[in-house]
Every structure is written in structure tokens, then in C-alpha cells.
Design an enzyme around this catalytic site. Structure first.
Site, PDB file in Angstrom:
ATOM      1  N   GLY A  16       0.785  -1.229   0.000  1.00  0.00           N
ATOM      2  CA  GLY A  16       0.000   0.000   0.000  1.00  0.00           C
ATOM      3  C   GLY A  16       0.814   1.275   0.000  1.00  0.00           C
ATOM      4  N   SER A  17       2.040   1.221  -0.521  1.00  0.00           N
ATOM      5  CA  SER A  17       2.825   2.471  -0.537  1.00  0.00           C
ATOM      6  C   SER A  17       2.160   3.501  -1.453  1.00  0.00           C
ATOM      7  CB  SER A  17       4.274   2.211  -0.945  1.00  0.00           C
ATOM      8  OG  SER A  17       4.359   1.813  -2.286  1.00  0.00           O
ATOM      9  N   ASN A  18       1.593   3.056  -2.558  1.00  0.00           N
ATOM     10  CA  ASN A  18       0.874   4.003  -3.418  1.00  0.00           C
ATOM     11  C   ASN A  18      -0.391   4.514  -2.740  1.00  0.00           C
ATOM     12  OD1 ASN A  18       2.073   4.369  -6.281  1.00  0.00           O
ATOM     13  ND2 ASN A  18       2.357   2.188  -5.825  1.00  0.00           N
ATOM     14  N   MET A  94      -4.390  -6.832  -7.093  1.00  0.00           N
ATOM     15  CA  MET A  94      -3.909  -7.945  -7.911  1.00  0.00           C
ATOM     16  C   MET A  94      -5.033  -8.799  -8.491  1.00  0.00           C
ATOM     17  SD  MET A  94      -0.780  -7.299  -7.846  1.00  0.00           S
ATOM     18  CE  MET A  94      -0.010  -8.756  -8.534  1.00  0.00           C
ATOM     19  N   ARG A  95      -6.139  -8.168  -8.856  1.00  0.00           N
ATOM     20  CA  ARG A  95      -7.234  -8.909  -9.458  1.00  0.00           C
ATOM     21  C   ARG A  95      -7.677  -8.216 -10.744  1.00  0.00           C
ATOM     22  NH1 ARG A  95      -8.663 -12.493  -5.975  1.00  0.00           N
ATOM     23  NH2 ARG A  95     -10.279 -13.259  -7.346  1.00  0.00           N
ATOM     24  N   ASN A 111      -5.599   2.939 -12.863  1.00  0.00           N
ATOM     25  CA  ASN A 111      -4.633   1.952 -12.370  1.00  0.00           C
ATOM     26  C   ASN A 111      -3.226   2.469 -12.611  1.00  0.00           C
ATOM     27  OD1 ASN A 111      -3.701  -0.629 -11.436  1.00  0.00           O
ATOM     28  ND2 ASN A 111      -3.312  -1.209 -13.568  1.00  0.00           N
ATOM     29  N   HIS A 113       0.737   1.062 -13.221  1.00  0.00           N
ATOM     30  CA  HIS A 113       1.439  -0.163 -13.609  1.00  0.00           C
ATOM     31  C   HIS A 113       2.918   0.159 -13.785  1.00  0.00           C
ATOM     32  CE1 HIS A 113       1.904  -4.167 -15.294  1.00  0.00           C
ATOM     33  NE2 HIS A 113       2.694  -3.611 -16.212  1.00  0.00           N
ATOM     34  N   SER A 140       3.209   3.669 -15.803  1.00  0.00           N
ATOM     35  CA  SER A 140       2.051   4.125 -16.583  1.00  0.00           C
ATOM     36  C   SER A 140       0.839   4.250 -15.678  1.00  0.00           C
ATOM     37  CB  SER A 140       1.710   3.118 -17.696  1.00  0.00           C
ATOM     38  OG  SER A 140       2.800   2.937 -18.567  1.00  0.00           O
ATOM     39  N   ASP A 149      -4.141  -4.405 -18.118  1.00  0.00           N
ATOM     40  CA  ASP A 149      -3.275  -3.225 -18.291  1.00  0.00           C
ATOM     41  C   ASP A 149      -3.364  -2.652 -19.709  1.00  0.00           C
ATOM     42  OD1 ASP A 149      -2.327  -3.583 -15.615  1.00  0.00           O
ATOM     43  OD2 ASP A 149      -0.932  -5.109 -16.331  1.00  0.00           O
TER      44      ASP A 149
HETATM   45  C1  GRF Z   1       3.096  -0.979  -7.638  1.00  0.00           C
HETATM   46  O1  GRF Z   1       4.377  -1.118  -8.177  1.00  0.00           O
HETATM   47  C2  GRF Z   1       2.074  -0.856  -8.728  1.00  0.00           C
HETATM   48  O2  GRF Z   1       2.571  -0.292  -9.891  1.00  0.00           O
HETATM   49  C3  GRF Z   1       1.685  -2.280  -8.999  1.00  0.00           C
HETATM   50  O3  GRF Z   1       1.742  -2.902  -7.745  1.00  0.00           O
HETATM   51  C4  GRF Z   1       2.665  -2.235  -6.910  1.00  0.00           C
HETATM   52  C5  GRF Z   1       1.967  -1.928  -5.605  1.00  0.00           C
HETATM   53  O4  GRF Z   1       2.837  -1.433  -4.637  1.00  0.00           O
HETATM   54  N1  GRF Z   1       0.405  -2.321  -9.655  1.00  0.00           N
HETATM   55  P1  GRF Z   1       2.242  -0.794  -3.313  1.00  0.00           P
HETATM   56  O5  GRF Z   1       1.361  -1.845  -2.648  1.00  0.00           O
HETATM   57  O6  GRF Z   1       1.486   0.430  -3.676  1.00  0.00           O
HETATM   58  O7  GRF Z   1       3.450  -0.494  -2.455  1.00  0.00           O
END
Ligand code: GRF
Length: 209
Positions: A16-18, A94-95, A111, A113, A140, A149
């Protein structure tokens, strides 16, 4: 009752860093929206505990609790609707989004990627780029469609692959690029500056070193 602010849900399966970079941008007011909910499909996903710790509502929607994918998706859409969500932001989810989800949220779901799509879609995009021996990869952001994607691209950032890069060092620079790009794009999307019908004029190609 009138409601002015958009409401966002983040779907995440892992660290969940994003998701946290997005939550930081919401807190800072850069993304002009409320973070209504974080949903994960995996009970062990660290994002559930870390988001709960920062006071964000979280919900686990676990596929194995449902008879089939369609029942799972109907429930997921119901959870998002109950939270009155306008936008869905996939952040390491991841789905694959199926027909029930797409019928409700196409054009309102983005999304991120870790590659320069259309190169290296699907799983392990960073490993794919290293195996291909390319000199650059990147990040992206795109609207989703029914492919993996493949939806309309909004923005990309190039990340060079350095001669002595390890998988970890490259992944770290890609994640740093994601954390910078994704909140900016989500801010543009929720503000209506980018739409699924017209993503191209707003596309940006930048280099992140
Ligand atoms: C990220 O690299 C994103 O591009 C991909 O999954 C990863 C998730 O990382 N879809 P995080 O859980 O947000 O750290």
C-alpha cells in the site's frame, strides 16, 4: 442533500505504498476529494492495518467468501456504492476487474502499472523489463478496461535501467516515480481535467532518474 466533494475508494492487495502516497495527497489537499474507503481482497495485506492506523475506513472483501467471481464483484460494487464512491483508484490491486465492476465503474477507475505500457503488461513487469534487457522502463497510469493493463493511457514516466541495477534498486526508483506521478494524475482525474474520453491531450512523458 448536495455533495460537492468527490469520494475516492482505493483498492489494494499488498503493502500500500501508493495508497499512502494518495492518502498523503488527499490530506495535503492536492487531491480535492475525500478518501472514503480502502478495500483489500487479502486479509494479510499490510495496507489494511496501516490505513486503519491513519484513520481511513478499511474493508476486507475476500473472494473466497463468495460462490464465484460474479458474486464477489457484485458484493464489491455494493460496498463501493454504499460508501458513495465516485472514483476507484487501483493501487497494487492484484485482481482483474470483471463485467459487474466494469459496468459500474468504467471511466471512473484508474490503475498504476510499473512499466511503459503497452510494454510488459501483467505480472512482474519489473522482472519482465530486466529479462528483456531494455535500457529504460517506467510507470504508466491508465483508465481500466476489460483487458490486462490495456485501458486508455493517461500519463507515463520513464525510469532508466542503470548498468548495475539490481531488481530492488530498480523497483525502488520505479516506486518513487509512482508515488510522485499517481497522486498528480488522480488529482487531475477527480478535478475533471482528464476524462476517459479524452485522456491523450493530457498525457505526459517525463524522465525520472
Ligand atoms: C506498484 O508497483 C504498482 O505499480 C503495482 O503494484 C505495486 C503496488 O505497490 N500495480 P504498493 O502496494 O502500492 O506499495
Amino acid at each position: 442533500m448536495t455533495r460537492n466533494r468527490s469520494r475516492i475508494a482505493i483498492l489494494a492487495s499488498g503493502t500500500g505504498s501508493n495508497a499512502h502516497a494518495l492518502a498523503d495527497a488527499v490530506d495535503a489537499g492536492t487531491i480535492d476529494a475525500d478518501l472514503a474507503l480502502v478495500v483489500s481482497d487479502r486479509p494479510a495485506a499490510p495496507v489494511l492495518a496501516s490505513m486503519r492506523a491513519r484513520g481511513v475506513p478499511v474493508q476486507l472483501v475476500e473472494p473466497r467468501q463468495f460462490a464465484d467471481r460474479s458474486a464477489f464483484e457484485r458484493h464489491l460494487v455494493g460496498v463501493l456504492d454504499a460508501a458513495a464512491v465516485d472514483w476507484v483508484v487501483l493501487a497494487g490491486y492484484m485482481r482483474i476487474c470483471g463485467p459487474q465492476f466494469l459496468a459500474r465503474f468504467t471511466g471512473r477507475t484508474v490503475n498504476v502499472h510499473p512499466s511503459l505500457l503497452p510494454e510488459f503488461p501483467g505480472l512482474d513487469a519489473i522482472g519482465q523489463a530486466l529479462a528483456a534487457g531494455v535500457s529504460a522502463t517506467g510507470v504508466s497510469v491508465h483508465f481500466i478496461d476489460d483487458g490486462i493493463d490495456t485501458g486508455p493511457l493517461i500519463a507515463q514516466v520513464t525510469v532508466p535501467i542503470l548498468p548495475n541495477d539490481s531488481r530492488d534498486s530498480l523497483a525502488a526508483r520505479i516506486q518513487a516515480a509512482e508515488h510522485e506521478l499517481y497522486p498528480r494524475v488522480v488529482a487531475d482525474v477527480v478535478a475533471g481535467r482528464i476524462t476517459a474520453a479524452a485522456p491523450a491531450p493530457h498525457s505526459r512523458m517525463e524522465v525520472h532518474s
